[in-house]
Design a protein around this motif. Structure first.
Motif, mmCIF file in Angstrom:
data_model
loop_
_atom_site.group_PDB
_atom_site.id
_atom_site.type_symbol
_atom_site.label_atom_id
_atom_site.label_comp_id
_atom_site.label_asym_id
_atom_site.label_seq_id
_atom_site.Cartn_x
_atom_site.Cartn_y
_atom_site.Cartn_z
ATOM 1 N N GLU A 149 13.346 7.693 4.740
ATOM 2 C CA GLU A 149 11.954 7.330 4.473
ATOM 3 C C GLU A 149 11.442 6.340 5.513
ATOM 4 O OE1 GLU A 149 9.486 6.202 0.385
ATOM 5 O OE2 GLU A 149 11.397 5.209 0.754
ATOM 6 N N LEU A 156 5.869 3.976 4.457
ATOM 7 C CA LEU A 156 5.706 4.823 3.274
ATOM 8 C C LEU A 156 6.469 4.249 2.081
ATOM 9 C CD1 LEU A 156 5.900 8.379 4.892
ATOM 10 C CD2 LEU A 156 3.865 7.064 4.211
ATOM 11 N N GLN A 178 4.330 1.481 0.681
ATOM 12 C CA GLN A 178 3.207 2.012 -0.094
ATOM 13 C C GLN A 178 3.688 2.554 -1.444
ATOM 14 O OE1 GLN A 178 1.778 4.662 2.987
ATOM 15 N NE2 GLN A 178 0.323 3.131 3.759
ATOM 16 N N ARG A 179 4.828 3.219 -1.432
ATOM 17 C CA ARG A 179 5.396 3.766 -2.667
ATOM 18 C C ARG A 179 5.806 2.652 -3.626
ATOM 19 N NH1 ARG A 179 10.263 3.958 -3.889
ATOM 20 N NH2 ARG A 179 11.125 3.863 -1.778
ATOM 21 N N GLU A 180 6.502 1.650 -3.095
ATOM 22 C CA GLU A 180 6.956 0.571 -3.987
ATOM 23 C C GLU A 180 5.779 -0.195 -4.580
ATOM 24 O OE1 GLU A 180 9.769 -0.163 -5.271
ATOM 25 O OE2 GLU A 180 11.227 0.970 -4.103
ATOM 26 N N ARG A 237 2.834 0.985 -5.233
ATOM 27 C CA ARG A 237 2.217 1.849 -6.235
ATOM 28 C C ARG A 237 3.092 1.948 -7.487
ATOM 29 N NH1 ARG A 237 2.429 6.128 -3.370
ATOM 30 N NH2 ARG A 237 4.119 7.131 -4.490
ATOM 31 N N GLU A 238 4.400 2.180 -7.283
ATOM 32 C CA GLU A 238 5.271 2.381 -8.442
ATOM 33 C C GLU A 238 5.418 1.114 -9.281
ATOM 34 O OE1 GLU A 238 8.195 5.824 -6.482
ATOM 35 O OE2 GLU A 238 8.989 3.834 -6.948
#
Lengths: 217, 217
Positions: B107, B111, B114-116, B118-119
Motif C-alpha cells: 500500500e 493511501l 487516507q484509509r486510516e 476514514r476508518e
C-alpha cells in the motif's frame, strides 16, 4: 516529573462541544496473562483481553520493556549537542542519536541519564534539567522514555562501551540538529521527541495554526 | 519523500572539528539470521552479528514490523485537530493520539493515511501534505512511520473499526494540543514527532540555542 502513561481520566483535555472531554475510552478488562519469550531488552506477554465495545475476547502481545532515558548534552564552551553515531540492528544502518539507554532496575532516571552520557561518550555535565518523558509506543510497549537536558558538558572520561556497542561521538550545533531532523538525517523518533522540547522543529511552510498566512488562535 | 533510515554515509552532517563527519560507525557484518516468533503486528528475527570493534559475535533480535502512518487532520471549519482516544494494551490505559495504523503490504503510505483516517474517525480530507517520516526505534524495529497533514477534513462516513479497536473521536485546537504535549497528557512519541513538524513544542524556559537569555547562532 511524572511522564508515565496516565491511566486515569483526562479531565483537562479538549475544548468545545466536540472535544470528547466527557467521553473516555472504556478500559479493556484483562482476564488473564501468559508469559512469552524473553528477548533480554524486553519480555513478551500475552494478555487475554475483552473488547468493551463488542465483548469479544482476544489475546494481545505486550512487550515488557525497561524504561529508557536519553540526554541532550550541551558542551560547556560552544553549547553544541553531543551526538552518538552507531550501527543500529533494527534499521541495519548507521544513525545519529543523542546518548541514552535502558534504566537499570531500581535506578533513578536522572542517574541513568548521567551514567549513559558518561559511558557512551565520556562527557560529564554539571547542570541537569528534566524535559519530561514520552511513551515510546503505548500500543505494545509498557515503558516510558525520560528526556534530560545536560549543560556545561566536558569530556572528562574514556568511553565505557559494553560488548554490544560500537559508538562514535561528535557534536552538532542546534541549527545543524534542526536541519538534520527536518531533512530526515536524524530520524530516531525518541531523539526527535527530546529535541522537540528545546528546539523548534517545524518544517518550512507548515504551521497548522495558520490558514492562508493568517494566524489562528 | 524518502524517510527510511538512511544506511548510506551522512556527508552533510556535523560542523567543526569535532563533528565526526569523516568518521562513520562501521557496519556490523551479519553472518546469518534465524526466524523468531510471529506476533502478527511484527515478526521477530535473530541476527548473527559481529561487533566490528571487537570482532565478537552475538545474536540480536530485530522485530520485522510493517511501516506505519499517522495523520494530523484539520477540520475544515475550525482547523481543529482530529484526535482518537483508545485504551492501549502496552500502557494499559487510555491515550490521546492522532489517527494512524499499519500500512498494508504494497500500500502507498498516502493511501494508507487516507484509509486510516476514514476508518478510525469517519473523516475525509481533500488536501494532503507529506510531513516526512521517522524511525520509531532503529535499535530493534526495522520500520518507519510516515506523517501526513490533512486539511479541510469533514465527517463524511461512519467509523469502520476492526475487532481489536474501540476508538472515540474528538477534536483539539492546536494550542490545546501543544499544552497537552507539554503537560505529558499526550505522550505517544509518534504523535509528538508528527506534531513537531507543524507546531512549536518547546517547553517554557527551555531553548538550547540560548544561554542566559542571549541568542546563540
Amino acid at each position: 516529573m511524572s511522564g508515565a502513561p496516565d491511566t486515569g481520566p483526562h479531565p483537562e483535555t479538549g475544548s468545545g462541544p466536540n472535544s470528547g472531554q466527557d467521553s473516555l475510552p472504556k478500559p479493556w478488562p484483562r482476564h488473564g496473562a501468559r508469559e512469552g519469550a524473553n528477548y533480554r531488552i524486553f519480555r513478551s506477554r500475552w494478555d487475554d483481553l475483552e473488547n468493551p465495545r463488542t465483548g469479544q475476547r482476544m489475546e494481545r502481545v505486550v512487550l515488557e520493556t525497561p524504561d529508557w532515558v536519553n540526554v541532550i548534552a550541551l558542551t560547556r564552551d560552544t553549547r553544541e549537542i553531543v551526538i552518538v553515531r552507531q550501527h543500529r540492528f533494527g534499521s541495519g544502518g548507521p544513525t545519529i542519536e543523542i546518548p541514552g539507554g535502558m534504566i537499570d532496575a531500581g535506578e533513578d532516571p536522572l542517574l541513568a541519564a548521567q551514567r549513559e552520557l558518561r559511558e557512551e561518550t565520556g562527557y560529564v555535565a554539571d547542570t541537569w534539567t528534566s524535559l519530561g518523558s514520552v511513551a515510546p509506543n503505548p500500543a505494545f510497549l509498557d515503558n516510558v522514555c525520560y528526556h534530560f537536558l545536560a549543560e556545561n558538558a566536558v569530556l572528562d572520561e574514556a568511553q565505557e562501551l559494553d560488548a554490544g556497542e560500537d559508538i562514535l561521538v561528535a557534536t552538532l550545533t542546534a541549527a545543524d540538529a534542526v536541519a538534520a531532523i527536518q531533512s530526515g538525517e536524524i530520524s530516531h523518533a525518541l531523539v526527535i521527541t527530546a529535541m522537540s522540547r528545546a528546539l523548534d522543529l517545524r518544517l518550512p511552510n507548515v504551521d497548522i495554526r495558520r490558514v492562508d498566512g493568517r494566524e489562528r488562535p
